[in-house]
Scaffold this active site. Sequence first.
Site, PDB file in Angstrom:
ATOM      1  CD  GLU A  27      -3.076  -0.154   0.010  1.00  0.00           C
ATOM      2  OE1 GLU A  27      -3.192   0.320  -1.132  1.00  0.00           O
ATOM      3  OE2 GLU A  27      -3.610  -1.215   0.360  1.00  0.00           O
ATOM      4  CB  THR A  29       4.519   0.427  -2.606  1.00  0.00           C
ATOM      5  OG1 THR A  29       3.431  -0.375  -3.078  1.00  0.00           O
ATOM      6  CG2 THR A  29       4.784   0.119  -1.149  1.00  0.00           C
ATOM      7  CG  ASP A  30       0.498   2.865  -6.597  1.00  0.00           C
ATOM      8  OD1 ASP A  30       0.671   3.600  -5.596  1.00  0.00           O
ATOM      9  OD2 ASP A  30      -0.544   2.881  -7.254  1.00  0.00           O
ATOM     10  CB  SER A 112     -16.762   0.410  -1.937  1.00  0.00           C
ATOM     11  OG  SER A 112     -18.071   0.864  -1.755  1.00  0.00           O
ATOM     12  CB  SER A 115     -10.611  -0.520  -8.650  1.00  0.00           C
ATOM     13  OG  SER A 115     -10.003   0.363  -9.551  1.00  0.00           O
ATOM     14  CD  GLU A 149      -9.371   6.213 -12.614  1.00  0.00           C
ATOM     15  OE1 GLU A 149      -9.587   5.140 -13.237  1.00  0.00           O
ATOM     16  OE2 GLU A 149      -9.614   6.358 -11.410  1.00  0.00           O
ATOM     17  CG  ASP A 161      -6.842   0.854  -8.885  1.00  0.00           C
ATOM     18  OD1 ASP A 161      -6.109   0.258  -8.061  1.00  0.00           O
ATOM     19  OD2 ASP A 161      -7.489   1.876  -8.615  1.00  0.00           O
ATOM     20  CE1 TYR A 210      -2.465   7.997  -3.775  1.00  0.00           C
ATOM     21  CE2 TYR A 210      -2.583   9.911  -5.231  1.00  0.00           C
ATOM     22  CZ  TYR A 210      -2.286   8.569  -5.028  1.00  0.00           C
ATOM     23  OH  TYR A 210      -1.800   7.829  -6.062  1.00  0.00           O
TER      24      TYR A 210
HETATM   25  P1  ADP Z   1     -13.697   3.306  -7.190  1.00  0.00           P
HETATM   26  O1  ADP Z   1     -12.881   3.089  -8.414  1.00  0.00           O
HETATM   27  O2  ADP Z   1     -12.924   3.096  -5.934  1.00  0.00           O
HETATM   28  O3  ADP Z   1     -14.974   2.528  -7.166  1.00  0.00           O
HETATM   29  P2  ADP Z   1     -13.786   5.965  -8.256  1.00  0.00           P
HETATM   30  O4  ADP Z   1     -14.230   7.268  -7.706  1.00  0.00           O
HETATM   31  O5  ADP Z   1     -12.398   5.830  -8.758  1.00  0.00           O
HETATM   32  O6  ADP Z   1     -14.109   4.852  -7.147  1.00  0.00           O
HETATM   33  O7  ADP Z   1     -14.735   5.571  -9.467  1.00  0.00           O
HETATM   34  C1  ADP Z   1     -16.132   5.573  -9.298  1.00  0.00           C
HETATM   35  C2  ADP Z   1     -16.765   6.298 -10.473  1.00  0.00           C
HETATM   36  O8  ADP Z   1     -16.670   5.496 -11.669  1.00  0.00           O
HETATM   37  C3  ADP Z   1     -18.257   6.528 -10.304  1.00  0.00           C
HETATM   38  O9  ADP Z   1     -18.493   7.709  -9.555  1.00  0.00           O
HETATM   39  C4  ADP Z   1     -18.721   6.651 -11.745  1.00  0.00           C
HETATM   40  O10 ADP Z   1     -18.423   7.936 -12.249  1.00  0.00           O
HETATM   41  C5  ADP Z   1     -17.816   5.666 -12.468  1.00  0.00           C
HETATM   42  N1  ADP Z   1     -18.495   4.355 -12.576  1.00  0.00           N
HETATM   43  C6  ADP Z   1     -18.126   3.192 -12.017  1.00  0.00           C
HETATM   44  N2  ADP Z   1     -18.996   2.203 -12.312  1.00  0.00           N
HETATM   45  C7  ADP Z   1     -19.960   2.755 -13.105  1.00  0.00           C
HETATM   46  C8  ADP Z   1     -21.159   2.264 -13.735  1.00  0.00           C
HETATM   47  N3  ADP Z   1     -21.550   0.993 -13.613  1.00  0.00           N
HETATM   48  N4  ADP Z   1     -21.877   3.136 -14.459  1.00  0.00           N
HETATM   49  C9  ADP Z   1     -21.503   4.428 -14.590  1.00  0.00           C
HETATM   50  N5  ADP Z   1     -20.404   4.944 -14.013  1.00  0.00           N
HETATM   51  C10 ADP Z   1     -19.633   4.129 -13.274  1.00  0.00           C
HETATM   52 MG    MG Z   2     -11.125   4.202  -8.907  1.00  0.00          MG
END
Ligand code: ADP
Ligand code: MG
Length: 359
Positions: A27, A29-30, A112, A115, A149, A161, A210
């Site tokens: 964690e 480390t990347d 959550s 990813s 991203e 990820d 971060y």
């Molecule tokens: P994590 O990658 O930890 O779940 P992030 O904030 O990096 O959290 O990414 C979440 C975002 O990715 C969401 O707020 C949305 O914008 C997009 N996303 C993820 N899954 C979906 C989905 N099934 N439909 C539409 N957007 C999505």
């Molecule tokens: Mg993410």
Amino acid sequence: MSSFRELFGADPEVSAEAPGRANLIGEHTDYSGGFVLPVTIPQRTRVELRRRRDDTARVHSVQLRRTEEYRVGSESARHDWLDYVQGVTAMARPRPLRGFEARIDSDVPPGSGLSSSAALEISMLRALREAFGWTLDDVRLALLGQRAEVEFVGAPVGVMDQMASSLGSPRAALFIDTQSLRTELVPIPAGLGIAVVHSGISHDHASGEYRVRRGECEEATRALGVASLRTLTVEDLPRIEALRPPLDRRARHVMTENARVLEAVEALRAGALERLGALLAASHRSLRDDYQVSVPDLDRLVALAAEAPGVFGARLTGGGFGGAIVVAARPEGLRASMERVAERYRAQTRRTATVLVPR
Ligand code: ADP
Ligand code: MG
């Protein structure tokens, strides 16, 4: 819930999937070119797609119940979920690409720490690769997803990820050297189950912290006169401890965490599950005391999980300040055992923990 045919009046040409991930160990480390060891989770994102003759992209998210449109080749950021898709097509140039219709469905819970963003990018890229006949290996595909991203969505993420989602496999952990991008699938022994439990703490100030940690790592790198913190070993400990606080602790975490990832790979290979658990526990202590990215209730959840029967070890996973923990344990009755941990956590903290894995 609308099918592809109901949404777009025809059947899809291709369908592709990609999983979410949890980081077992390695964690923070990347971004120092270090080692990580993520595992894929059963939850995944699925993209169905059909090419169009023009350059219009029409994209439906089942979870958001929305259909949005943009022109491929004229992507522009809207600061919403569509940016993950636009980012992917913007970065795909100069590969052959036209408009398309796509339906996104997912059971990866967003935000959550599992990813969902990488699962979306990788499943979308896989569908586009197949539909438009790109020659693109899985590592390059992961790098494209990361660029989408970082450069388009504007999130300064490492490569873990997307690599985990693109190259991971269900009964293996994926060792990644984030500097050379060398990867290796390390089989998960039959006696090992992995759980992920969300703490119910949203990591609101995590992105600010971060950035601070990344800055501290850069400063420590300069002060030590090394190319990156990943080159540090135990022999550098005296120099590390001579750094000004808190750079000393930050560099020590990165050095010891990298060593723990290598040891965890050996422990998995040897089936030394008690050893693996001890490494997870040591990782948590280092994140709490040296990297200082934990919070008391997260420590509480880790402690409660570690006390549960059959558990080898637990630690916070992801950026910290909230989010989820990862638990290495015997697979039998793991979900029920983690539900009991969540109950005790609620009694002690009034917070609701959610068992995300196993389902
Ligand atoms: P994590 O990658 O930890 O779940 P992030 O904030 O990096 O959290 O990414 C979440 C975002 O990715 C969401 O707020 C949305 O914008 C997009 N996303 C993820 N899954 C979906 C989905 N099934 N439909 C539409 N957007 C999505
Ligand atoms: Mg993410």
